[in-house]
Design a protein around this motif. Sequence first.
Motif, PDB file in Angstrom:
ATOM      1  N   ARG A 159     -32.404  19.090  -0.824  1.00 49.33           N
ATOM      2  CA  ARG A 159     -32.195  17.948  -1.859  1.00 49.33           C
ATOM      3  C   ARG A 159     -30.881  17.183  -1.441  1.00 49.33           C
ATOM      4  NH1 ARG A 159     -36.475  18.083  -5.953  1.00 49.33           N
ATOM      5  NH2 ARG A 159     -37.828  19.828  -5.033  1.00 49.33           N
ATOM      6  N   ASP A 160     -30.827  15.948  -1.802  1.00 46.88           N
ATOM      7  CA  ASP A 160     -29.809  15.037  -1.459  1.00 46.88           C
ATOM      8  C   ASP A 160     -28.495  15.708  -2.014  1.00 46.88           C
ATOM      9  OD1 ASP A 160     -28.804  13.009   0.091  1.00 46.88           O
ATOM     10  OD2 ASP A 160     -28.604  11.741  -1.901  1.00 46.88           O
ATOM     11  N   ASN A 161     -28.601  16.550  -3.183  1.00 39.69           N
ATOM     12  CA  ASN A 161     -27.049  17.006  -3.886  1.00 39.69           C
ATOM     13  C   ASN A 161     -26.927  18.264  -3.018  1.00 39.69           C
ATOM     14  OD1 ASN A 161     -29.309  18.602  -4.769  1.00 39.69           O
ATOM     15  ND2 ASN A 161     -28.688  19.046  -6.697  1.00 39.69           N
ATOM     16  N   GLY A 162     -27.589  18.771  -2.121  1.00 41.46           N
ATOM     17  CA  GLY A 162     -27.123  19.798  -1.101  1.00 41.46           C
ATOM     18  C   GLY A 162     -25.735  19.789  -0.715  1.00 41.46           C
ATOM     19  N   LEU A 163     -25.262  20.945  -0.092  1.00 40.11           N
ATOM     20  CA  LEU A 163     -24.000  21.014   0.555  1.00 40.11           C
ATOM     21  C   LEU A 163     -24.047  19.933   1.763  1.00 40.11           C
ATOM     22  CD1 LEU A 163     -21.470  22.391   0.184  1.00 40.11           C
ATOM     23  CD2 LEU A 163     -22.475  24.124   1.534  1.00 40.11           C
ATOM     24  N   MET A 164     -24.993  19.893   2.410  1.00 37.00           N
ATOM     25  CA  MET A 164     -24.932  18.947   3.577  1.00 37.00           C
ATOM     26  C   MET A 164     -26.280  17.998   3.322  1.00 37.00           C
ATOM     27  SD  MET A 164     -23.798  21.927   4.943  1.00 37.00           S
ATOM     28  CE  MET A 164     -24.937  22.692   5.759  1.00 37.00           C
ATOM     29  N   ARG A 165     -26.445  17.692   2.278  1.00 39.02           N
ATOM     30  CA  ARG A 165     -27.483  16.536   1.844  1.00 39.02           C
ATOM     31  C   ARG A 165     -28.976  16.925   2.372  1.00 39.02           C
ATOM     32  NH1 ARG A 165     -25.778  10.469   2.602  1.00 39.02           N
ATOM     33  NH2 ARG A 165     -27.389  10.285   1.092  1.00 39.02           N
ATOM     34  N   GLY A 166     -29.160  18.537   2.375  1.00 36.54           N
ATOM     35  CA  GLY A 166     -30.431  18.846   2.795  1.00 36.54           C
ATOM     36  C   GLY A 166     -30.642  18.983   4.296  1.00 36.54           C
ATOM     37  N   LYS A 167     -29.615  18.706   5.115  1.00 32.65           N
ATOM     38  CA  LYS A 167     -29.781  18.834   6.694  1.00 32.65           C
ATOM     39  C   LYS A 167     -29.531  20.102   7.322  1.00 32.65           C
ATOM     40  CE  LYS A 167     -28.651  15.216   8.968  1.00 32.65           C
ATOM     41  NZ  LYS A 167     -27.767  14.154   9.742  1.00 32.65           N
ATOM     42  N   GLY A 168     -28.783  20.846   6.682  1.00 31.78           N
ATOM     43  CA  GLY A 168     -28.418  22.015   7.315  1.00 31.78           C
ATOM     44  C   GLY A 168     -29.283  23.239   7.000  1.00 31.78           C
ATOM     45  N   GLY A 169     -29.593  23.294   5.466  1.00 28.45           N
ATOM     46  CA  GLY A 169     -30.594  24.405   5.224  1.00 28.45           C
ATOM     47  C   GLY A 169     -29.806  25.840   5.059  1.00 28.45           C
ATOM     48  N   SER A 170     -30.344  26.927   4.908  1.00 26.02           N
ATOM     49  CA  SER A 170     -30.091  28.055   4.516  1.00 26.02           C
ATOM     50  C   SER A 170     -28.987  28.800   5.427  1.00 26.02           C
ATOM     51  CB  SER A 170     -31.255  29.069   4.412  1.00 26.02           C
ATOM     52  OG  SER A 170     -30.594  30.415   4.211  1.00 26.02           O
ATOM     53  N   MET A 171     -29.374  28.405   6.807  1.00 29.24           N
ATOM     54  CA  MET A 171     -28.439  29.208   7.979  1.00 29.24           C
ATOM     55  C   MET A 171     -27.281  28.489   8.497  1.00 29.24           C
ATOM     56  SD  MET A 171     -31.199  31.383  10.305  1.00 29.24           S
ATOM     57  CE  MET A 171     -32.377  30.153  10.823  1.00 29.24           C
ATOM     58  N   HIS A 172     -27.203  27.292   7.662  1.00 33.28           N
ATOM     59  CA  HIS A 172     -25.956  26.468   8.321  1.00 33.28           C
ATOM     60  C   HIS A 172     -25.019  25.906   7.438  1.00 33.28           C
ATOM     61  CE1 HIS A 172     -29.165  26.212  11.578  1.00 33.28           C
ATOM     62  NE2 HIS A 172     -28.204  26.491  12.198  1.00 33.28           N
ATOM     63  N   LEU A 173     -24.915  26.615   6.256  1.00 28.81           N
ATOM     64  CA  LEU A 173     -24.090  26.375   5.316  1.00 28.81           C
ATOM     65  C   LEU A 173     -22.451  26.255   5.735  1.00 28.81           C
ATOM     66  CD1 LEU A 173     -25.392  28.447   2.311  1.00 28.81           C
ATOM     67  CD2 LEU A 173     -25.697  26.257   2.671  1.00 28.81           C
ATOM     68  N   THR A 174     -21.830  24.858   5.298  1.00 30.78           N
ATOM     69  CA  THR A 174     -20.586  24.586   5.837  1.00 30.78           C
ATOM     70  C   THR A 174     -20.055  23.777   4.808  1.00 30.78           C
ATOM     71  OG1 THR A 174     -21.317  24.424   8.104  1.00 30.78           O
ATOM     72  CG2 THR A 174     -19.396  23.702   7.669  1.00 30.78           C
ATOM     73  N   SER A 175     -18.729  24.078   4.624  1.00 28.85           N
ATOM     74  CA  SER A 175     -17.994  23.330   3.648  1.00 28.85           C
ATOM     75  C   SER A 175     -16.382  23.390   4.047  1.00 28.85           C
ATOM     76  CB  SER A 175     -18.080  23.733   2.165  1.00 28.85           C
ATOM     77  OG  SER A 175     -17.185  23.097   1.161  1.00 28.85           O
ATOM     78  N   GLU A 176     -16.217  22.178   4.634  1.00 30.75           N
ATOM     79  CA  GLU A 176     -14.389  22.236   5.279  1.00 30.75           C
ATOM     80  C   GLU A 176     -13.693  22.546   4.018  1.00 30.75           C
ATOM     81  OE1 GLU A 176     -11.357  19.673   7.802  1.00 30.75           O
ATOM     82  OE2 GLU A 176     -13.640  19.349   7.792  1.00 30.75           O
ATOM     83  N   GLU A 177     -14.090  21.563   3.150  1.00 28.20           N
ATOM     84  CA  GLU A 177     -13.204  21.781   1.735  1.00 28.20           C
ATOM     85  C   GLU A 177     -12.946  23.194   1.080  1.00 28.20           C
ATOM     86  OE1 GLU A 177     -13.718  20.155  -2.982  1.00 28.20           O
ATOM     87  OE2 GLU A 177     -15.194  19.580  -1.305  1.00 28.20           O
TER      88      GLU A 177
END
Length: 344
Positions: free
Chosen positions: A105-123
Amino acid sequence: MATAKDRAQAQAASGLNDDIGEAKRLELYRTQVIIREAEQRAFDLFLQNLVKGTSHLSLGQEAVAAGFAGAMKPGDLSFCTYRGHAHTLARGVPVEKVLGELMQRDNGLMRGKGGSMHLTSEEHGVMGSYAIIGAHLPIACGAAWRAQYKGDKDVSVCFFGDGTTNIGAFHEALNFAAVWKLPVVFVCENNLYMEYTPIGDVTAVPHPAADRASAYGLERIIVDGNDADAVYRSAQTAFDKARAGNGPSLIECLTYRHSGHSRADPAKYRPEGELEKWKARDPIKIYKERLKQFGIGEQTIANIDAEVRKIVDDATEACKAAPLPPVDIMTTDVYADGGWAWRN
């Protein structure tokens, strides 16, 4: 009703070791419950066809993520495997951001482009979840080398499974980190299985990480990975060592995943009774009893459970209502220079 001060005095009188403190223990418990509830909800959403593809859950391994995250300082960096939901949540990423990403979904951590195996948050200091086994160990060394070179005090923490210990990058990264005395902590989450194969069947030593530490001049460290207090204390010691300029640590956390390797794995290869044995040592069950031992009332524990369930329920509804990401972001952030058309 007894206050926190009253409980502390009672603990001191009883001889209980309270080096961690009530506030931190409540934080550690809450983090474990958030991970458990969010991942269980992810599994439920998958069965409803709202999470596509596969994912790798950390049900049963929550104490490792909670213990290390609880000892980290702002600015410290986490490098995760494809089993990275737990570490991402433990660093403070909202449940809605994680579930939204899993649900594309667009409210996802990477707007849905990364999915389960690529969660990333520099913040939040989550520097990526890596699907290639062992690939992130040298990258964590690079981040630690930057800190050393610039005189920064952050520590890089690299989580990996037991199977990674038989990958070349594991040994190369350990050697490099030891030679340069880098501020990096390597954490092996030994859940006994490298995908479907028991790690003990294909490894020459009983403890695949800890028993190899001496080859790089490092201390042999084995921790009960289902006890968040033990993990937290070990993490604190390793972080203090790294910040003081005394180099890396390699910590092997003994734990167990309650589910299969991924959603596609029914885990029929496990010996009869093994899962039940480990569930008796469920990290959340252990920690509930620990809180009671230190005088935390059942109502306080129940309030945390209820609060977390509401957070997960609200996040679930927000993600269901969120739109899919727009098609025009499909080719953005693919290359570091921001473009892709010229490459064609």
